[in-house]
Design an enzyme around this catalytic site. Structure first.
Site, mmCIF file in Angstrom:
data_model
loop_
_atom_site.group_PDB
_atom_site.id
_atom_site.type_symbol
_atom_site.label_atom_id
_atom_site.label_comp_id
_atom_site.label_asym_id
_atom_site.label_seq_id
_atom_site.Cartn_x
_atom_site.Cartn_y
_atom_site.Cartn_z
ATOM 1 N N HIS A 168 1.079 0.636 -74.718
ATOM 2 C CA HIS A 168 0.796 1.922 -74.081
ATOM 3 C C HIS A 168 -0.168 2.794 -74.853
ATOM 4 O O HIS A 168 -0.915 3.564 -74.275
ATOM 5 C CB HIS A 168 2.099 2.626 -73.692
ATOM 6 N N GLU A 403 4.378 -7.086 -60.169
ATOM 7 C CA GLU A 403 4.279 -7.295 -61.618
ATOM 8 C C GLU A 403 5.457 -8.113 -62.144
ATOM 9 O O GLU A 403 5.619 -8.256 -63.353
ATOM 10 C CB GLU A 403 4.164 -5.951 -62.351
ATOM 11 N N ASP A 427 2.191 -6.433 -66.863
ATOM 12 C CA ASP A 427 3.563 -6.950 -66.860
ATOM 13 C C ASP A 427 3.636 -8.337 -66.239
ATOM 14 O O ASP A 427 4.403 -9.185 -66.702
ATOM 15 C CB ASP A 427 4.481 -5.988 -66.101
ATOM 16 N N CYS A 474 -4.261 -3.128 -60.831
ATOM 17 C CA CYS A 474 -4.348 -1.909 -61.634
ATOM 18 C C CYS A 474 -4.016 -2.185 -63.109
ATOM 19 O O CYS A 474 -3.972 -1.265 -63.910
ATOM 20 C CB CYS A 474 -3.442 -0.818 -61.081
HETATM 21 C C1 PEP Z 1 0.920 -3.286 -65.291
HETATM 22 O O1 PEP Z 1 2.022 -3.728 -65.628
HETATM 23 O O2 PEP Z 1 -0.100 -3.998 -65.172
HETATM 24 C C2 PEP Z 1 0.756 -1.847 -65.049
HETATM 25 C C3 PEP Z 1 -0.370 -1.368 -64.562
HETATM 26 O O3 PEP Z 1 1.783 -1.031 -65.379
HETATM 27 P P1 PEP Z 1 2.131 -0.550 -66.898
HETATM 28 O O4 PEP Z 1 1.030 -1.028 -67.791
HETATM 29 O O5 PEP Z 1 2.233 0.928 -66.846
HETATM 30 O O6 PEP Z 1 3.426 -1.230 -67.143
HETATM 31 MG MG MG Z 2 3.758 -2.465 -65.405
#
Ligand code: PEP
Ligand code: MG
Length: 512
Positions: A168, A403, A427, A474
């Site tokens: 993150h 995901e 994910d 995304c």
């Molecule tokens: C993902 O898992 O690709 C996603 C966009 O969500 P996050 O990175 O917030 O888990």
């Molecule tokens: Mg995710």
């Protein structure tokens, strides 16, 4: 001296090294235990009015249990640093076994207080708050709770020993154009060293020579050369591919739109929640979502409901400790277990829907049942809003994040119940490959380019198109030009990009 990093988030940043002190602190103490307690007491007292977290930390610091235990260990022959570490692990293991949810949730606070004491004793800044302007933050690892307590506008780059490009800190930093160098031997960097991070070349220069400095400057200038911003949607072989931006704040939304994004493909609301010391009210959330919707105008604003759990916690939401948090109560599971909190967010989103082209996106979906339950809750929210006389967007589209492997395999049926799919490759890769996204030890397995992940993406796109809905990506892989090429060839309808400066790059690439 140039150090090669294992992986990086692109961009250029330089400044003095600020070592974020976390984990075990070693070395000799530079102040007495009394001085360390006094300094921390003074810092926390000054901050206690700002947030309940600091008030709670002050109470832990002043609790005789901590002080007595430290003194006992010192009398037993331990150094002050060892004594704080021993007292900490004793209290933590005691709290962890107590059958009291509140006390168990205090474990992280105890660790935080003790870590700051250890940092004080070792003469290192505890580093969670007063970051000097333009600093390069150097740490073993940076957690979401750390970034939420930093003024990121002061950070010019991050350099860490651990972590992966989908951790993150990278997502947050990437969205703000802050470079990150991961997998770096940070023992070679001392507090106050002048550090330059070239995220594009995965290089970190420590106290660079004149020549090294010049080379970095040249790279930076070439990299930051102007690229025309494309404001309209681009096509690939007659098929429109929207290029959206990812956002974690209203400022991110503004930056993405300014960079020519066709909308926001992922608004990570948990970052809004993590920046606050209490769960934001419906009105507070409504104000944020409305502002973001107004910035987007006709372009879609895809608001993801909070994805708490995994490595993201909220200080004001107590959660049972879990052995495998990424396989635990995360995302939609947490929301369905806390419908009252979920409804506050949904009502705020439904109301913001009257100010723009807002869509709701649900994280961590594994079944049709979850979507049906979300739809029921949305209907309850609409009924409540009607009786409260508040306006809302009745036909707001509902999408599912794909995901988890379950959402891929059940994709044909889930697609019948939602209005769009958004593939979270961050994910999806970790769950398909059984490789933790933040563990550099398995980074060779954690690869969205692995055929297993690519096949899954292909299945999701055909399931979506067979059901007459659109599918986008995304996750961070959408920002990789090579992967973006694979995605558009697979028939993807949109790519959502974290770093605003990459939005024109990807648009130019698709157009070519
Ligand atoms: C993902 O898992 O690709 C996603 C966009 O969500 P996050 O990175 O917030 O888990
Ligand atoms: Mg995710």
């Amino acid at each position: 001296m140039i150090i090669k990093s294992g992986a990086s988030i692109s961009g250029y940043g330089s400044g003095k090294a600020f070592r974020l002190c976390r984990g075990n602190v070693t070395g000799t103490h530079v102040m007495s235990i009394d001085e360390a307690f006094d300094a921390e007491r003074e810092r926390l007292s000054a901050l206690s009015g700002e947030s309940d977290i600091f008030q709670a930390h002050l109470e832990i610091l002043e609790d005789p249990m901590l002080r007595d235990s430290v003194e006992e260990h010192i009398s037993g022959g331990e150094s002050p640093l060892e004594a704080v570490a021993s007292a900490c692990s004793e209290i933590v293991s005691m709290f962890s076994t107590i059958d009291d949810e509140y006390l168990r949730a205090r474990v992280d606070d105890v660790k935080d207080v003790c870590r700051n004491l250890e940092c004080r004793l070792a003469g290192k800044s505890s580093g969670v708050l007063d970051i000097p302007d333009g600093a390069v933050v150097v740490a073993d690892e940076v957690f979401p709770s750390d970034t939420s307590r930093m003024d990121l506008s002061k950070v010019s780059a991050f350099v860490t020993r651990k972590g992966s490009v989908t951790s993150h800190v990278c997502i947050i930093a990437g969205a703000r154009g802050i470079p990150v160098a991961l997998g770096v031997d940070i023992d070679k960097i001392a507090e106050g060293d002048y550090v330059i991070v070239n995220g594009d070349a995965s290089e970190v220069a420590v106290n660079p020579s004149e020549d090294e400095l010049q080379k970095f400057e040249e790279c930076r200038r070439v990299n930051e050369g102007e690229l025309e911003i494309i404001r309209e949607a681009v096509e690939y072989r007659g098929h429109i591919v929207n290029v959206y931006g990812n956002a974690g704040s209203v400022e991110d939304v503004a930056k993405a739109i300014a960079a020519g994004a066709d909308g926001i493909g992922l608004f990570r609301t948990e970052f809004v929640f993590m920046g606050s010391d209490k769960y934001p009210t419906e009105e507070e959330q409504f104000a944020i979502y409305r502002e973001a919707a107004l910035l987007c105008g006709d372009r879609p604003l895809t608001i993801r409901t909070m994805d708490i759990g995994g490595d993201k916690a909220l200080p004001y939401l107590s959660m049972e400790p879990e052995d495998n948090p990424f396989l635990g109560v995360r995302g939609i599971r947490l929301c369905l277990a806390n419908p009252d909190l979920f409804k506050i967010q949904l009502k705020a989103i439904l109301r913001a829907g009257t100010f723009g082209n807002v869509r709701i996106l649900i994280p961590m979906v594994t079944s049709v049942g979850e979507i049906l339950r979300v739809r029921e809750i949305i209907e309850e929210c609409k009924a409540e809003l009607s009786s409260e006389g508040k306006e809302f967007a009745a036909g707001i589209p509902l999408g599912a994040m794909v995901e988890t492997p379950a959402s891929v395999f059940a994709g044909a049926s889930i697609a019948e119940k939602v209005d769009f799919f958004s593939i979270g490759t961050n994910d999806l890769t970790q769950y398909i490959m059984a490789a933790d996204r933040g563990n550099s030890g398995v980074s060779q397995l954690y690869n969205p380019k692995n055929p297993a992940v690519k096949n899954a993406v292909g299945m999701v796109v055909s399931n979506a198109h067979n059901a007459g809905i659109k599918a986008g990506v995304c996750g961070e892989a959408a920002s990789d030009p090579e992967y973006a090429e694979f995605l558009v060839e697979t028939g993807i309808d949109s790519l959502s990009i974290s770093a605003p400066r990459l939005i024109p790059v990807i648009k130019h690439l698709i157009r070519k």
